[in-house]
Motif scaffolding. Structure first.
Motif, PDB file in Angstrom:
ATOM      1  N   HIS A   1       0.743 -12.560  -0.528  1.00 20.91           N
ATOM      2  CA  HIS A   1       0.541 -12.142   0.862  1.00 20.91           C
ATOM      3  C   HIS A   1       0.362 -10.632   0.966  1.00 20.91           C
ATOM      4  O   HIS A   1      -0.494 -10.151   1.725  1.00 20.91           O
ATOM      5  N   ILE A   2       1.141  -9.873   0.196  1.00 22.18           N
ATOM      6  CA  ILE A   2       0.996  -8.408   0.222  1.00 22.18           C
ATOM      7  C   ILE A   2      -0.374  -8.008  -0.314  1.00 22.18           C
ATOM      8  O   ILE A   2      -1.089  -7.194   0.296  1.00 22.18           O
ATOM      9  N   PHE A   3      -0.761  -8.580  -1.446  1.00 23.32           N
ATOM     10  CA  PHE A   3      -2.061  -8.230  -1.996  1.00 23.32           C
ATOM     11  C   PHE A   3      -3.196  -8.782  -1.138  1.00 23.32           C
ATOM     12  O   PHE A   3      -4.300  -8.228  -1.129  1.00 23.32           O
ATOM     13  N   GLY A   4      -2.918  -9.850  -0.404  1.00 21.53           N
ATOM     14  CA  GLY A   4      -3.898 -10.332   0.564  1.00 21.53           C
ATOM     15  C   GLY A   4      -4.148  -9.312   1.657  1.00 21.53           C
ATOM     16  O   GLY A   4      -5.293  -9.106   2.094  1.00 21.53           O
ATOM     17  N   LEU A   5      -3.086  -8.641   2.114  1.00 19.76           N
ATOM     18  CA  LEU A   5      -3.246  -7.577   3.106  1.00 19.76           C
ATOM     19  C   LEU A   5      -4.010  -6.401   2.511  1.00 19.76           C
ATOM     20  O   LEU A   5      -4.949  -5.872   3.132  1.00 19.76           O
ATOM     21  N   LEU A   6      -3.612  -5.976   1.315  1.00 19.79           N
ATOM     22  CA  LEU A   6      -4.247  -4.825   0.695  1.00 19.79           C
ATOM     23  C   LEU A   6      -5.699  -5.100   0.324  1.00 19.79           C
ATOM     24  O   LEU A   6      -6.495  -4.161   0.201  1.00 19.79           O
ATOM     25  N   GLY A   7      -6.054  -6.356   0.164  1.00 20.10           N
ATOM     26  CA  GLY A   7      -7.388  -6.713  -0.274  1.00 20.10           C
ATOM     27  C   GLY A   7      -8.342  -7.095   0.821  1.00 20.10           C
ATOM     28  O   GLY A   7      -9.403  -7.658   0.543  1.00 20.10           O
TER      29      GLY A   7
ATOM     30  N   PHE B   1       5.939   1.002  -1.790  1.00 15.28           N
ATOM     31  CA  PHE B   1       5.291   1.414  -3.035  1.00 15.28           C
ATOM     32  C   PHE B   1       6.233   1.301  -4.233  1.00 15.28           C
ATOM     33  O   PHE B   1       5.840   0.760  -5.279  1.00 15.28           O
ATOM     34  N   PRO B   2       7.478   1.786  -4.161  1.00  8.66           N
ATOM     35  CA  PRO B   2       8.390   1.575  -5.301  1.00  8.66           C
ATOM     36  C   PRO B   2       8.602   0.097  -5.631  1.00  8.66           C
ATOM     37  O   PRO B   2       8.694  -0.277  -6.810  1.00  8.66           O
ATOM     38  N   TYR B   3       8.681  -0.737  -4.598  1.00  8.21           N
ATOM     39  CA  TYR B   3       8.833  -2.178  -4.825  1.00  8.21           C
ATOM     40  C   TYR B   3       7.625  -2.729  -5.586  1.00  8.21           C
ATOM     41  O   TYR B   3       7.766  -3.415  -6.616  1.00  8.21           O
ATOM     42  N   LEU B   4       6.427  -2.411  -5.103  1.00  8.95           N
ATOM     43  CA  LEU B   4       5.227  -2.939  -5.736  1.00  8.95           C
ATOM     44  C   LEU B   4       5.061  -2.401  -7.153  1.00  8.95           C
ATOM     45  O   LEU B   4       4.775  -3.167  -8.080  1.00  8.95           O
TER      46      LEU B   4
ATOM     47  N   ALA C   1      -6.050 -11.415   9.415  1.00  9.85           N
ATOM     48  CA  ALA C   1      -5.289 -12.267  10.334  1.00  9.85           C
ATOM     49  C   ALA C   1      -4.965 -13.611   9.684  1.00  9.85           C
ATOM     50  O   ALA C   1      -3.874 -14.152   9.855  1.00  9.85           O
ATOM     51  N   ARG C   2      -5.920 -14.149   8.915  1.00  8.75           N
ATOM     52  CA  ARG C   2      -5.667 -15.421   8.215  1.00  8.75           C
ATOM     53  C   ARG C   2      -4.586 -15.260   7.156  1.00  8.75           C
ATOM     54  O   ARG C   2      -3.773 -16.168   6.946  1.00  8.75           O
ATOM     55  N   VAL C   3      -4.562 -14.106   6.476  1.00  7.44           N
ATOM     56  CA  VAL C   3      -3.507 -13.845   5.483  1.00  7.44           C
ATOM     57  C   VAL C   3      -2.142 -13.890   6.163  1.00  7.44           C
ATOM     58  O   VAL C   3      -1.199 -14.521   5.670  1.00  7.44           O
TER      59      VAL C   3
ATOM     60  N   PRO D   1      -7.326   0.796   1.611  1.00 11.32           N
ATOM     61  CA  PRO D   1      -5.867   0.743   1.500  1.00 11.32           C
ATOM     62  C   PRO D   1      -5.217   1.964   0.878  1.00 11.32           C
ATOM     63  O   PRO D   1      -4.060   1.908   0.452  1.00 11.32           O
ATOM     64  N   GLY D   2      -5.932   3.103   0.811  1.00 12.28           N
ATOM     65  CA  GLY D   2      -5.308   4.351   0.418  1.00 12.28           C
ATOM     66  C   GLY D   2      -5.541   4.751  -1.019  1.00 12.28           C
ATOM     67  O   GLY D   2      -6.506   4.343  -1.668  1.00 12.28           O
TER      68      GLY D   2
END
Length: 529
Positions: A143-149, A220-223, A158-160, A510-511
């Motif tokens: 889900h996180i990488f879905g947002l970043l991607g 970011f530290p988590y990822l 929105a679907r993510v 995404p930065g």
């Protein structure tokens, strides 16, 4: 246009950084005629490798870690072609570590049992927490990488979010939203007990303008911690520039053009639409469908758009985009690897952080924000030749040292030892302070140095104007300049307030990083039209 065009393309890209090249490839693959125009005589932006010190010693000038690119959607789509053009990675079995004043250390290796053994020796409860976090990461990551991607905002995004809610429920969704706001300290304190473990993870926040108590710093530290544990870290085989060589080679195969040593003076407009660019030598390049600026908002709205967007208030928002703290780079050619006092295993790690506790990080950050040279800066000591011996002659090594959170404009020295205020005078003396800190953990380092090259914040900006004041992030990633607000609220979908003008790069979603996210997303979006 006010002058006849010397050349004509469907899309013109300003800047040959990896995001600009990724956008160009995406469009060229879909039949667009694309021209990339770069002011420098070398493509790559912040991803360059040179023999900065001695022949045979290859140093990554700025970016070293290519893990984001190795795991990117762009590489999944174009990997076969890029490998055909020479792309290759050197994997790190031992990813990152931190050293501490009491002579101990902690590090994360790709082998989870190795990491857990270190944690159990420190605190078994922290080992259990690490296992639980890694298990949760398996649930969070898609889900996180879905947002970043995905483009921010978009129906795909929105679907993510919708799918994440359906799979995990309201409580998980709310907790994840809360997580995006947490400081590193709050997150680390909630999971771990030993301060050394907390500091090792928190050091990643300092890569992205997040001191321990800054809201939004935990992600970011988590990822980084979990991605390194789950997948490891990679650097470019022979140098980070192997990525750029592969991108430019593939773009040429697709018919795209890269023009080096061609600074752009202006984005031309016909009516309310971008229609091309004017080079510094006066040449006019026509863009029939899009002008893509792989630059910072300050460069685009402060220089390349002399007429602005037509709305002064909007222009001012872009000009007010805030740079992150400065950095300094110290590149060393060594006749042997550093002899870390805490243990010889440290010489095997890709990164060794010197940021031993929350107070150290906070103090360095606050001093830099006050315009002071930090008494003890945060150091990221990269050891690329430990991962890839081809970076140096046999038996020799290179050291990549990133000095984090420095002021662009120096008002003083927190240690009251440096009187100069200009970086040209300061950098050699400040490099000695950096070496003193490293040598306190790796005695005898100075005797191992064969040659060195120092890049101050001003030097980095001169090398790449997008690195404003040595800011290697192309803008702070704090919450007011991230997500829907990157670079400016209302313009997070890469389209600028001038028709047919777009922006990509680290200043956009995404930065920062080497994942080619914005270039890929923009290229994919334009190719559908």
């Amino acid at each position: 246009m006010d002058m006849a065009a010397d050349s004509s393309f469907d899309a013109v890209v300003i800047g040959a950084g990896h995001n600009g090249l990724a956008a160009a490839i995406q469009l060229a693959k879909h039949g667009w005629k694309v021209g990339v125009f770069e002011a420098g005589h070398e493509a790559g932006g912040a991803v360059k490798t040179r023999e900065l010190t001695l022949p045979g010693f290859r140093h990554d000038l700025a970016a070293m870690n290519l893990s984001m690119f190795a795991g990117s959607p762009f590489l999944r789509e174009h990997g076969e072609a890029l490998r055909r053009h020479g792309l290759d990675f050197a994997p790190a079995a031992h990813c990152f570590a931190s050293v501490f004043p009491d002579g101990t250390w902690f590090g994360v290796s790709k082998d989870v049992d190795t990491t857990l053994a270190r944690l159990n020796a420190i605190n078994p409860l922290d080992a259990s927490a690490w296992q639980n976090m890694l298990s949760r990461f398996g649930k969070d990551a898609p889900h996180i990488f879905g947002l970043l991607g995905n483009v921010m905002p978009s129906w795909a995004m929105a679907r993510v979010i919708w799918n994440a809610w359906r799979q995990n429920g309201t409580a998980w969704t709310l907790e994840m939203l809360r997580f995006f706001t947490l400081s590193t300290r709050t997150w680390a304190d909630a999971h771990f007990e030993d301060p050394r473990v907390k500091a090792t993870l928190a050091a990643w926040g300092m890569h992205l303008d997040f001191p321990p108590d800054m809201a939004g710093g935990a992600m970011f530290p988590y990822l980084e911690s979990m991605v390194n544990q789950a997948f490891g870290m990679v650097i470019g085989k022979g140098g980070a520039d192997i990525m750029i060589k592969a991108l430019t080679g593939y773009l040429a195969e697709l018919g795209g053009e890269v023009h080096l040593g061609q600074p752009v003076a202006e984005v031309l407009q016909t009516g309310k639409s971008a229609s091309g660019i004017k080079l510094a030598n006066g040449r006019i390049i026509e863009a029939k469908r899009a002008v893509i600026a792989n630059v910072t908002p300050a460069l685009l709205f402060g220089k390349l758009l002399p007429k602005g967007s037509g709305t002064a208030a909007v222009d001012q928002k872009f000009k007010a985009f805030r740079a992150g703290p400065g950095t300094m780079m110290l590149h060393l050619a060594l006749d042997a690897p550093p002899r870390w006092a805490a243990g010889p295993e440290l010489s095997q790690f890709a990164y060794v952080h010197i940021a031993p506790n929350f107070s150290y990080m906070t103090r360095a950050y606050e001093q830099a924000m006050d315009g002071l040279l930090p008494e003890a800066p945060v150091l990221v000591v990269g050891q690329p030749s430990a991962i890839d011996p081809s970076r140096a002659p046999e038996g020799k090594h290179v050291l990549w040292v990133q000095v984090r959170v420095l002021p662009k404009h120096v008002k003083g020295d927190a240690a009251n030892r440096i009187e100069a205020r200009d970086w040209a005078t300061i950098k050699e003396t400040y490099a000695e302070r950096v070496l003193d800190i490293i040598e306190s953990h790796a005695p005898g380092l100075r005797q191992q140095i064969l040659a060195r090259a120092i890049f101050s914040p001003d030097d980095l900006e001169a090398e790449n104007p997008c690195l404003t004041g040595g800011d290697n992030l192309s803008g702070s990633h704090q919450l007011d300049q991230n997500f829907l607000f990157r670079p400016v609220a209302g313009y997070s979908r890469y389209k600028m307030p001038v028709n047919r003008l777009y922006m990509c790069g680290a200043a956009t979603w995404p930065g920062a990083g080497t994942g080619a996210g914005s270039g890929y997303l923009l290229g994919r979006m334009l190719a559908r039209h």
